[in-house]
Design a protein around this motif. Structure first.
Motif, PDB file in Angstrom:
ATOM      1  N   ASP A 152      48.089  -6.283 -18.046  1.00 56.64           N
ATOM      2  CA  ASP A 152      47.692  -4.612 -17.894  1.00 56.64           C
ATOM      3  C   ASP A 152      45.902  -4.835 -16.745  1.00 56.64           C
ATOM      4  OD1 ASP A 152      48.792  -3.210 -19.069  1.00 56.64           O
ATOM      5  OD2 ASP A 152      47.706  -2.208 -21.245  1.00 56.64           O
ATOM      6  N   ALA A 163      47.168  -4.247 -12.533  1.00 57.03           N
ATOM      7  CA  ALA A 163      45.527  -2.923 -11.948  1.00 57.03           C
ATOM      8  C   ALA A 163      44.537  -3.608 -11.128  1.00 57.03           C
ATOM      9  CB  ALA A 163      44.818  -2.720 -13.026  1.00 57.03           C
ATOM     10  N   ASP A 164      44.895  -5.024 -10.469  1.00 56.76           N
ATOM     11  CA  ASP A 164      43.657  -5.544  -9.882  1.00 56.76           C
ATOM     12  C   ASP A 164      44.597  -6.738  -9.660  1.00 56.76           C
ATOM     13  OD1 ASP A 164      41.773  -3.590 -10.744  1.00 56.76           O
ATOM     14  OD2 ASP A 164      41.552  -5.440 -12.095  1.00 56.76           O
TER      15      ASP A 164
END
Length: 500
Positions: free
Chosen positions: A74, A78-79
């Motif tokens: 996750d 996201a990054d």
């Protein structure tokens, strides 16, 4: 001149020009899309259970049963800079599609200008010569080139298809990233298990060394046996250090995959025991693999884009019409600029037809044909690779399952021997050195089992990736088969409508 004669002359001239215009004769693409059913053979999947279970979910890694792994993926989704770059490429492709769409539409512009000049009296007589003359102009300009042959629309649709391909590529990047993290995490779990086993072998070797030293001191053994135990301790120590190094490397790799510095990897705790699903495949394999693999869908979009590129190139062989008009106000002074006599209007329709261009148009069309053939070949190769990857992981998992059964027998035998050695030692029948001796095959059997278990986890991850990792083409995706041209055109129109 008689209007009818004028029209006849223009028609004759146009026919003459049309007869002598650039020709596309002999230029056609050669590529043909491969049907996946032609590549699929049942023998490579024989013996594998085909179930009605769903394809991998988009969060397939949660089935491995470790919340820390879920959190890492996750975080990466996201990054990750890799995904940020993929998303930027999507935005670039969408902007290019918008620019191509804008090129199909009329252009309207307004302009306000002033120009002045002083003509020498030696050049022009009075009243022009020897005086300064200025003109104020306000104008509204309109330009439009009708898309008579559909070439501009085809060029726009090609960029839309490329944008679709970029969007699917971004999904493929997410699948690859999550799979890489899952594999690296499984390797970290394996390194942790090997570190435990290496420490067990080091403890066993040290105990053997200690007992051997006592036996040498007592005159039972000689220095040869003691030196052998010294070497065994050194080898076992190197095994511990190697396992520690591997664990540190995998933690650093995880940090890089989530888009963070190496210190992020030091925060990763030891993985929990990971689960691997039983070997089973969806019942609708391989036909539905076409819509489940993002690389196949992206390759198919590029075939669509290349086909529209051919249409756009062919449209350039035909006549083009350009319409332009301008209305405005022009006056030598602002005081009279808005009076009726200052009005002016200009209309400039034009028609053009390529006759001789040195082969530029034919060369452009040939390039488009070659681009299409390359896209088709890439699509076909992607199909081959997809089926190969599925078959490869099936073969690997099947072999690992067989090896696990054999290795379990070896582990059971080694465990029984070790337990028997302990009983004999506790009963005073044998020395503790015998227990340490039979412990070594047990540790090796445990290491073999850990190796196979890690290999099975990695193969399961790769199989989930080979099956598309939960990706599914949406309703706007191109027909995932070898369609005829008419079906391809219908799909194109639907995809464009869905995009805009």
């Amino acid at each position: 001149m008689n209007p009818s004669k004028t029209a006849f002359a223009l028609t004759a001239l146009f026919a003459t020009l049309l007869a002598g215009c650039a020709s596309m004769k002999g230029l056609e693409p050669q590529g043909k899309l491969t049907d996946i059913d032609r590549l699929a053979k049942p023998h490579s999947l024989s013996g594998v259970e085909l179930t009605n279970a769903p394809w991998p979910r988009d969060d397939w890694w949660t089935a491995m049963g470790d919340p820390q792994l879920d959190a890492l993926i996750d975080e990466a989704l996201a990054d990750s800079p890799t995904l940020a770059a993929a998303d930027a490429r999507v935005r670039l492709a969408l902007a290019q599609a918008d620019a191509q769409d804008a090129a199909r539409k009329p252009e309207v512009g307004a302009k306000a200008s002033y120009s002045g000049i002083r003509i020498p009296a030696t050049v022009a007589p009075d009243p022009f010569g020897g005086h300064y003359l200025g003109v104020d102009i306000l104008s509204l300009n309109v330009g439009y080139s009708p898309d008579l042959w559909g070439g501009k629309r085809a060029a726009w649709e090609a960029t839309v298809d490329q944008a679709h391909a970029a969007q699917v590529d971004a999904q493929a990047a997410r699948l690859m990233l999550s799979a890489n993290i899952a594999q690296t995490y499984a390797e970290l779990a394996h390194a942790a298990d090997l570190q435990d086993l290496a420490q067990g072998e080091l403890d066993r070797s040290r105990n053997t060394q200690k007992l051997t030293a006592q036996r040498v001191k007592a005159g039972i053994d000689n220095d040869i046996q003691l030196r052998q135990t010294d070497a065994a301790v050194a080898v076992a120590q190197r095994g511990v250090e190697s396992a520690q190094e591997q664990a540190a490397l995998f933690r650093a790799a995880l940090a890089a995959l989530v888009g963070q510095g190496p210190d992020r990897g030091m925060q990763v705790a030891r993985p929990q025991p990971l689960s691997a699903a039983a070997l089973a495949l969806p019942a609708d394999l391989p036909s539905n693999l076409l819509a489940r693999r993002p690389d196949i869908v992206a390759a198919r979009w590029r075939v669509e884009a290349a086909a529209r590129g051919i249409k756009a190139a062919k449209a350039q062989f035909y006549p083009s019409v350009n319409l332009s008009a301008a209305v405005g106000l022009a006056s030598a002074g602002l005081s009279t600029l808005f009076e009726l006599p200052s009005r002016y209007m200009q209309v400039g329709p034009a028609i053009s037809l390529p006759i001789f261009d040195g082969g530029r148009l034919r060369s452009g069309l040939a390039q488009r044909d070659a681009t299409y053939d390359a896209a088709v070949a890439q699509y076909d190769q992607t199909l081959v690779d997809a089926l190969h990857q599925v078959a490869e992981q099936v073969i690997t998992l099947r072999a690992i399952d067989a090896q696990l059964a054999t290795q379990q027998q070896a582990l059971d035998a080694a465990q029984s021997a070790y337990e028997l050695g302990q009983k004999r030692y506790r009963s005073g029948v044998s020395a503790y050195l015998d227990v340490l001796s039979v412990q070594q095959p047990l540790l090796r059997a445990q290491q073999g089992m850990a190796d196979l278990h890690a290999q099975r986890i990695v193969a399961s991850v790769r199989l989930a990736q080979a099956l598309g990792g939960g990706f599914q083409a949406d309703a706007a995706a191109p027909e995932m088969a070898a369609p005829q041209a008419s079906a391809r055109n219908k799909t194109a129109a639907a995809s464009v409508a869905a995009t805009h």
